[in-house]
Structure formats: C-alpha cells, structure tokens
Write a protein that holds these residues in place. Structure first.
Motif, PDB file in Angstrom:
ATOM      1  N   SER A  83     -14.367  -4.104   5.450  1.00 48.92           N
ATOM      2  CA  SER A  83     -15.186  -3.523   6.514  1.00 48.92           C
ATOM      3  C   SER A  83     -14.982  -2.024   6.606  1.00 48.92           C
ATOM      4  N   GLY A  84     -13.843  -1.547   6.070  1.00 44.48           N
ATOM      5  CA  GLY A  84     -13.508  -0.139   6.198  1.00 44.48           C
ATOM      6  C   GLY A  84     -12.892   0.207   7.540  1.00 44.48           C
ATOM      7  N   THR A  85     -12.575  -0.813   8.349  1.00 48.64           N
ATOM      8  CA  THR A  85     -12.013  -0.603   9.692  1.00 48.64           C
ATOM      9  C   THR A  85     -10.609  -1.190   9.763  1.00 48.64           C
ATOM     10  N   PRO A 133       0.817  -1.221   0.000  1.00 47.95           N
ATOM     11  CA  PRO A 133       0.000   0.000   0.000  1.00 47.95           C
ATOM     12  C   PRO A 133       0.847   1.265   0.000  1.00 47.95           C
ATOM     13  N   GLN A 134       0.415   2.243  -0.785  1.00 43.71           N
ATOM     14  CA  GLN A 134       1.099   3.527  -0.870  1.00 43.71           C
ATOM     15  C   GLN A 134       0.294   4.649  -0.242  1.00 43.71           C
ATOM     16  N   ARG A 135      -0.976   4.393   0.067  1.00 43.22           N
ATOM     17  CA  ARG A 135      -1.791   5.386   0.755  1.00 43.22           C
ATOM     18  C   ARG A 135      -2.904   4.661   1.528  1.00 43.22           C
ATOM     19  N   PHE A 136      -3.522   5.390   2.461  1.00 44.84           N
ATOM     20  CA  PHE A 136      -4.490   4.783   3.371  1.00 44.84           C
ATOM     21  C   PHE A 136      -5.685   5.717   3.559  1.00 44.84           C
ATOM     22  N   PRO A 137      -6.895   5.192   3.508  1.00 49.09           N
ATOM     23  CA  PRO A 137      -7.212   3.822   3.080  1.00 49.09           C
ATOM     24  C   PRO A 137      -7.023   3.666   1.570  1.00 49.09           C
ATOM     25  N   ILE A 138      -7.063   2.434   1.096  1.00 53.01           N
ATOM     26  CA  ILE A 138      -6.848   2.145  -0.319  1.00 53.01           C
ATOM     27  C   ILE A 138      -8.163   2.259  -1.079  1.00 53.01           C
ATOM     28  N   ASP A 139      -8.182   3.107  -2.101  1.00 50.25           N
ATOM     29  CA  ASP A 139      -9.349   3.142  -2.970  1.00 50.25           C
ATOM     30  C   ASP A 139      -9.047   2.369  -4.253  1.00 50.25           C
ATOM     31  N   GLU A 140     -10.027   2.273  -5.119  1.00 51.25           N
ATOM     32  CA  GLU A 140      -9.882   1.441  -6.316  1.00 51.25           C
ATOM     33  C   GLU A 140      -8.932   2.032  -7.348  1.00 51.25           C
ATOM     34  N   VAL A 169      -5.990  -1.313   4.587  1.00 48.60           N
ATOM     35  CA  VAL A 169      -7.381  -1.031   4.945  1.00 48.60           C
ATOM     36  C   VAL A 169      -8.100  -0.482   3.716  1.00 48.60           C
ATOM     37  N   ALA A 170      -9.357  -0.892   3.546  1.00 48.13           N
ATOM     38  CA  ALA A 170     -10.121  -0.560   2.345  1.00 48.13           C
ATOM     39  C   ALA A 170     -10.914   0.726   2.500  1.00 48.13           C
ATOM     40  N   ASP A 171     -10.925   1.511   1.435  1.00 49.68           N
ATOM     41  CA  ASP A 171     -11.916   2.566   1.269  1.00 49.68           C
ATOM     42  C   ASP A 171     -13.100   1.910   0.558  1.00 49.68           C
ATOM     43  N   ILE A 172     -14.227   1.801   1.240  1.00 46.47           N
ATOM     44  CA  ILE A 172     -15.380   1.089   0.665  1.00 46.47           C
ATOM     45  C   ILE A 172     -16.482   2.049   0.223  1.00 46.47           C
ATOM     46  N   SER A 173     -16.108   3.304  -0.023  1.00 48.75           N
ATOM     47  CA  SER A 173     -17.105   4.298  -0.440  1.00 48.75           C
ATOM     48  C   SER A 173     -17.816   3.884  -1.718  1.00 48.75           C
ATOM     49  N   LYS A 174     -17.065   3.343  -2.665  1.00 49.84           N
ATOM     50  CA  LYS A 174     -17.642   2.964  -3.948  1.00 49.84           C
ATOM     51  C   LYS A 174     -18.666   1.845  -3.789  1.00 49.84           C
ATOM     52  N   LEU A 175     -18.354   0.875  -2.934  1.00 56.11           N
ATOM     53  CA  LEU A 175     -19.276  -0.228  -2.685  1.00 56.11           C
ATOM     54  C   LEU A 175     -20.496   0.246  -1.899  1.00 56.11           C
TER      55      LEU A 175
END
Length: 334
Positions: free
Chosen positions: A248-250, A134-141, A285-291
C-alpha cells in the motif's frame, strides 16, 4: 484481414492460476473471470463451489512437485499466475525441506513448463520476506536480499530460477514481492498476518495478543483486491525479468492497527503484549514507485478494508491459531 487461428485466439484468452483455490488465488480467479477471461485453477484442492460456478472457470488438479503433472496442468494457456506454495514462515521453520520442495522445486517446474509450452507471460507471487531485516525505509526493489527464514530463502530461490530462465531462454516473467496481505477468506488456522488475527480477537471481545514491540513493529498492510490488481497490471505492463513491490505504501504500527480495528468495530481494543519474540519488531514498508509506474494504484485504505472485513467475519468468528516462530526450538515448545 485477421489471420489468427482459432487455437491461438483461445490461448490468448486463457490464463492459469496455480494455487487458485487458496486465499489470494481465489480472489485473483474471481477478478480474472470478471474480466471475461477463461481461468484454469491449478491446485491440489478443488476450488470452492462459488468459485467453480463462475463463468469460464475450470479446474486441473496438479502437484507442482511433479514435472509431468505441471506440464499437463499448464497446457494450452497464454498466461500463468504462479501463486501456489507454502505461505507460512512458521511451517518453513518446522519443515524446511517441505517448504523448499513446494516453493523452490515447484517454481522451477512451473518456469520450465512455461518455457516448454511457450507461455506468453508468467507472473510469480514472491514475498517481501526475501529482503530479510530491513536496512532502509521504505524498501525499494534494490534493497539487499538476506532472508532469515527458510520461507524467504525458498521464495527467493524461485525468483533466481525464473530470472535465470529469463536471461538464458527468454522466459517472459515478472515477480511481485508482496508485503502483508489481508482480506476476507483467510484461514485462521494458518494465516499469520496481524490484520485478520487482530480482528478475530476483537470480534470475540477478547484481548489482542501483540507479538513484539507494539509501537516499533510496523507493517505495510495491503488489501487482497489491491494485490490482485497489481498482479494483473504486472501481467499486462510489467517489464520481463523485473521484480515489483506489492504493498500500500503506508506504514502502520501494531498500536495504530489496533486503534483502527477498534474504530471499525465500534469498541475499544485491549492489547496484550507478548515480548517473548522480538525478531520481527522492525519497520517494514514498501516503496511502490516502480509498480505505480506501470499503472498500479492502491484503492482500498486500511480503514475501508477493516470495515469490510469486520462485516465479512461477523460476530464471534473462529479464533486464529497460527503461531509465530523463527527457530525450531520455539516451534517445539508450542
């Protein structure tokens, strides 16, 4: 007046789940059957008796490395959830050619079969491993994709193949990049996720080996039931050609996970640090905004999931034996 033919009506209610006898696949088959769908399990292994007994569930044996078998297995279905494949990063290091045949070639065959059969929607379960370090947090698509394991390369190859089929021949495909999945039903001999491993060591009243940095290594743990909900939401509302993070985004560190395991089991957890391999001691950690934008909402907190998992495993479950390796030499020494 409804002019839908009986054959079309049947197709609209039938889905296939490749890898439906596996961990995530079995949960997905159960969820779809619970919605009243006719579900075809496509796998080399037969589903469990409990899964096979669910109303509307049938089984077709197929090796997806064989295109003819793939075509036969997916005939007459409306939607395909493609979950089959090698899910072990360590195994991909040991056997990279096998990994690519299963994940890369197998996915190519599924995509082409869906085009040839006129399947309405293909949902592909990819992995967050395609992002690499990972290069940034949270990870987006839009995060760069630089996988560092053959497993990540083979999963990303599947994405590229399916996206190219979407662009070239209008295959209606959506792709889910799963973060760290956990829940009941994982095989302790192959499952490398920390949740199941930590819980199994803890329930046997043994020290928990932690590979990497206990505090700096963080993960996004997502319950298998939430993964199934995400895949179904993608099938219903996802934009063709797009990838979605499934998490989970957490963010949870290894120490925080151990503390949560201790709370779920009612006794302190003892940690045993293993710093021999530090390659994956990063924040994931996931950025789940898109989902979330297509209706997904994670429903199971880590505390709830751990309490449920402890009950499902019971006292003294089988200990985990899956290893972690990032280079061939590491595998050969174990």
């Amino acid at each position: 007046m409804d002019t839908t033919s009986p054959e079309t009506a049947a197709r609209n209610d039938t889905v296939a789940v490749t890898g439906g006898s596996g961990f995530v696949g079995g949960h997905l088959v159960s969820a779809l059957a619970g919605q009243g769908r006719r579900v075809v399990v496509v796998d080399l292994d037969e589903p469990s008796p409990e899964l096979a007994a669910l109303p509307g569930v049938s089984y077709r044996r197929a090796d997806l490395r064989d295109y003819g078998e793939t075509l036969l297995a997916l005939r007459g279905v409306d939607t395909v959830f493609h979950l089959a494949g090698n899910a072990s990063g360590t195994r991909s290091v040991q056997y990279p050619r096998f990994d690519f045949q299963i994940n890369g070639l197998g996915t190519c065959h599924v995509g082409n079969a869906c085009v040839e059969m006129g399947v309405r929607r293909l949902v592909y379960m990819s992995s967050a491993i395609v992002y690499g370090t990972p290069q940034r947090f949270p990870i987006d698509e839009e995060h760069p994709t630089r996988p560092f394991l053959p497993y990540g390369a083979s999963k990303f190859s599947g994405e590229l193949t399916l996206r190219s089929l979407h662009e070239a021949v209008d295959l209606s495909v959506v792709m889910g990049r799963c973060f760290v999945i956990y829940g009941p039903g994982e095989d302790p001999r192959t499952a490398g996720g920390e949740v199941s491993q930590f819980m199994r060591w803890q329930l046997n009243d043994l020290p928990i080996p932690v590979v990497g940095d206990i505090d700096r290594k963080t993960r996004d743990f997502v319950h298998v039931s939430d993964v199934c909900a995400a895949l179904i939401a993608m099938a219903e509302n996802g934009t063709p050609g797009e990838a979605y993070n499934i998490g989970s985004g957490t963010e949870t560190s290894m120490r925080q996970l151990a503390d949560a395991v201790a709370t779920a089991t009612g006794r302190p957890a003892r940690l045993k640090a293993d710093t021999s391999q530090m390659e994956d001691s990063f924040r994931l950690v996931a950025d789940i905004s898109k989902l979330r934008g297509i209706g997904y909402r994670p429903a199971v907190t880590l505390a709830q999931g751990l309490e449920s998992l402890a009950g499902a495993l019971g006292p003294f479950p089988e200990l985990p034996t899956a290893t972690v390796a990032f280079r061939r030499e590491a595998v050969e020494q174990t």
